[in-house]
Design a protein around this motif. Structure first.
Motif, PDB file in Angstrom:
ATOM      1  N   ASP A  50       0.969  -0.922   0.248  1.00  0.00           N
ATOM      2  CA  ASP A  50      -0.095  -0.554   0.678  1.00  0.00           C
ATOM      3  C   ASP A  50       0.751   1.099   0.377  1.00  0.00           C
ATOM      4  N   TRP A  51       0.059   2.412  -0.372  1.00  0.00           N
ATOM      5  CA  TRP A  51       0.977   3.531  -0.331  1.00  0.00           C
ATOM      6  C   TRP A  51       1.672   3.749   1.166  1.00  0.00           C
ATOM      7  N   LEU A  52       2.739   4.326   1.046  1.00  0.00           N
ATOM      8  CA  LEU A  52       2.787   4.834   2.503  1.00  0.00           C
ATOM      9  C   LEU A  52       2.778   5.893   2.745  1.00  0.00           C
ATOM     10  N   GLU A  53       1.340   6.648   2.426  1.00  0.00           N
ATOM     11  CA  GLU A  53       0.850   8.385   2.826  1.00  0.00           C
ATOM     12  C   GLU A  53      -0.461   7.593   4.263  1.00  0.00           C
ATOM     13  N   LYS A  54      -1.192   5.714   3.624  1.00  0.00           N
ATOM     14  CA  LYS A  54      -1.662   5.982   4.168  1.00  0.00           C
ATOM     15  C   LYS A  54      -1.515   5.345   5.496  1.00  0.00           C
ATOM     16  N   GLN A  55       0.074   5.486   5.670  1.00  0.00           N
ATOM     17  CA  GLN A  55       0.607   4.603   6.927  1.00  0.00           C
ATOM     18  C   GLN A  55       2.099   5.488   7.699  1.00  0.00           C
ATOM     19  N   MET A  56       1.681   6.302   7.423  1.00  0.00           N
ATOM     20  CA  MET A  56       2.953   7.062   7.976  1.00  0.00           C
ATOM     21  C   MET A  56       4.004   6.882   9.576  1.00  0.00           C
ATOM     22  N   ASP A  57       3.047   6.292  10.284  1.00  0.00           N
ATOM     23  CA  ASP A  57       3.866   5.805  11.686  1.00  0.00           C
ATOM     24  C   ASP A  57       4.886   4.976  11.391  1.00  0.00           C
ATOM     25  N   LYS A  58       5.498   4.993   9.807  1.00  0.00           N
ATOM     26  CA  LYS A  58       6.409   3.491   9.326  1.00  0.00           C
ATOM     27  C   LYS A  58       7.386   4.366   8.184  1.00  0.00           C
ATOM     28  N   CYS A  59       6.787   5.838   8.274  1.00  0.00           N
ATOM     29  CA  CYS A  59       7.770   7.142   6.551  1.00  0.00           C
ATOM     30  C   CYS A  59       8.861   6.953   7.989  1.00  0.00           C
ATOM     31  N   ASP A  60       9.443   7.008   9.021  1.00  0.00           N
ATOM     32  CA  ASP A  60      10.726   7.520   9.272  1.00  0.00           C
ATOM     33  C   ASP A  60      11.471   5.931   9.168  1.00  0.00           C
ATOM     34  N   THR A  61      11.035   5.124   9.875  1.00  0.00           N
ATOM     35  CA  THR A  61      12.062   3.727   9.451  1.00  0.00           C
ATOM     36  C   THR A  61      12.166   3.270   8.096  1.00  0.00           C
ATOM     37  N   ALA A  82      12.796   5.712   6.224  1.00  0.00           N
ATOM     38  CA  ALA A  82      13.831   6.565   5.316  1.00  0.00           C
ATOM     39  C   ALA A  82      14.615   6.378   6.111  1.00  0.00           C
ATOM     40  N   GLU A  83      15.347   5.837   7.415  1.00  0.00           N
ATOM     41  CA  GLU A  83      16.661   5.408   8.051  1.00  0.00           C
ATOM     42  C   GLU A  83      16.674   4.531   7.719  1.00  0.00           C
ATOM     43  N   TRP A  84      16.008   3.554   6.903  1.00  0.00           N
ATOM     44  CA  TRP A  84      16.920   2.269   6.300  1.00  0.00           C
ATOM     45  C   TRP A  84      17.694   2.580   5.152  1.00  0.00           C
ATOM     46  N   LEU A  85      16.253   3.762   4.014  1.00  0.00           N
ATOM     47  CA  LEU A  85      16.978   4.001   2.970  1.00  0.00           C
ATOM     48  C   LEU A  85      18.176   4.809   3.195  1.00  0.00           C
ATOM     49  N   LEU A 145      20.125  12.385   9.082  1.00  0.00           N
ATOM     50  CA  LEU A 145      19.324  11.722   8.661  1.00  0.00           C
ATOM     51  C   LEU A 145      18.125  12.052   8.965  1.00  0.00           C
ATOM     52  N   SER A 146      17.805  13.374  10.227  1.00  0.00           N
ATOM     53  CA  SER A 146      16.977  14.169  10.570  1.00  0.00           C
ATOM     54  C   SER A 146      16.524  14.206   8.845  1.00  0.00           C
ATOM     55  N   ASP A 147      17.150  15.287   8.400  1.00  0.00           N
ATOM     56  CA  ASP A 147      16.889  16.522   7.515  1.00  0.00           C
ATOM     57  C   ASP A 147      15.877  15.288   5.971  1.00  0.00           C
ATOM     58  N   TRP A 148      16.833  13.853   5.795  1.00  0.00           N
ATOM     59  CA  TRP A 148      16.531  13.050   4.980  1.00  0.00           C
ATOM     60  C   TRP A 148      14.962  12.431   5.567  1.00  0.00           C
ATOM     61  N   GLN A 149      14.796  12.681   7.001  1.00  0.00           N
ATOM     62  CA  GLN A 149      13.738  11.691   6.958  1.00  0.00           C
ATOM     63  C   GLN A 149      12.508  13.347   7.052  1.00  0.00           C
ATOM     64  N   HIS A 150      12.813  14.625   6.608  1.00  0.00           N
ATOM     65  CA  HIS A 150      11.889  15.503   6.493  1.00  0.00           C
ATOM     66  C   HIS A 150      11.484  15.115   5.276  1.00  0.00           C
ATOM     67  N   GLU A 151      12.514  15.207   4.333  1.00  0.00           N
ATOM     68  CA  GLU A 151      12.254  15.097   3.225  1.00  0.00           C
ATOM     69  C   GLU A 151      11.263  14.021   2.772  1.00  0.00           C
TER      70      GLU A 151
END
Length: 153
Positions: free
Chosen positions: A5-16, A18-21, A34-40
């Protein structure tokens, strides 16, 4: 059961995600925190820069892939891009990456994209088996890279 599914529907997983990437492709983020990338990356779920599909199972994040407007600063003439493809080591070998990639390709096609691009350091054979063509080899981040494309029409 696997859910894509689209990440925008589960934004609680976004920071994780982004960190993996950030850790997997650290050479690409050498000049960004890392924090700048997570925000972007989080903003990119809504403004189209990093529209991502994720795979989950029993609520656990397994990986993702993104449709990116720009993913290679040396090639601003190309795009959009398949980017940010990552599946956790424990979940590999199950076809999850292929489902994510096809989901991104289908979405891109449905929105009128004729050609999708990607760059990879070491997965050119994987992508070639799935319909991607090598356009050129180049060096970036002190690493050899492959620029590839896929016709979506």
């Amino acid at each position: 059961m696997l859910c894509v599914d689209w990440l925008e529907k589960q934004m609680d997983k976004c920071d994780t995600m982004a960190e993996w990437l950030y850790r997997q492709f650290s050479y690409e983020y050498a000049e960004q925190s890392l924090s700048d990338w997570q925000h972007e990356f989080a903003e990119g779920q809504f403004d189209g820069r990093w529209k991502s599909l994720i795979a989950t199972e029993h609520g656990q994040l397994l990986g993702g892939a993104a449709l990116a407007c720009a993913d290679l600063s040396t090639r601003p003439d190309l795009g959009p891009w398949l980017a940010c493809v990552f599946v956790t080591p424990e979940a590999r070998g199950r076809g999850i990456a292929e489902q994510l990639i096809e989901g991104i390709c289908n979405h891109a096609r449905d929105t009128g994209v004729a050609t999708l691009y990607l760059h990879t350091q070491d997965k050119s054979a994987y992508y070639a088996k799935r319909g991607w063509e090598v356009l050129e080899r180049f060096e970036n981040w002190d690493k050899e890279q492959w620029l590839m494309s896929r016709d979506l029409q």
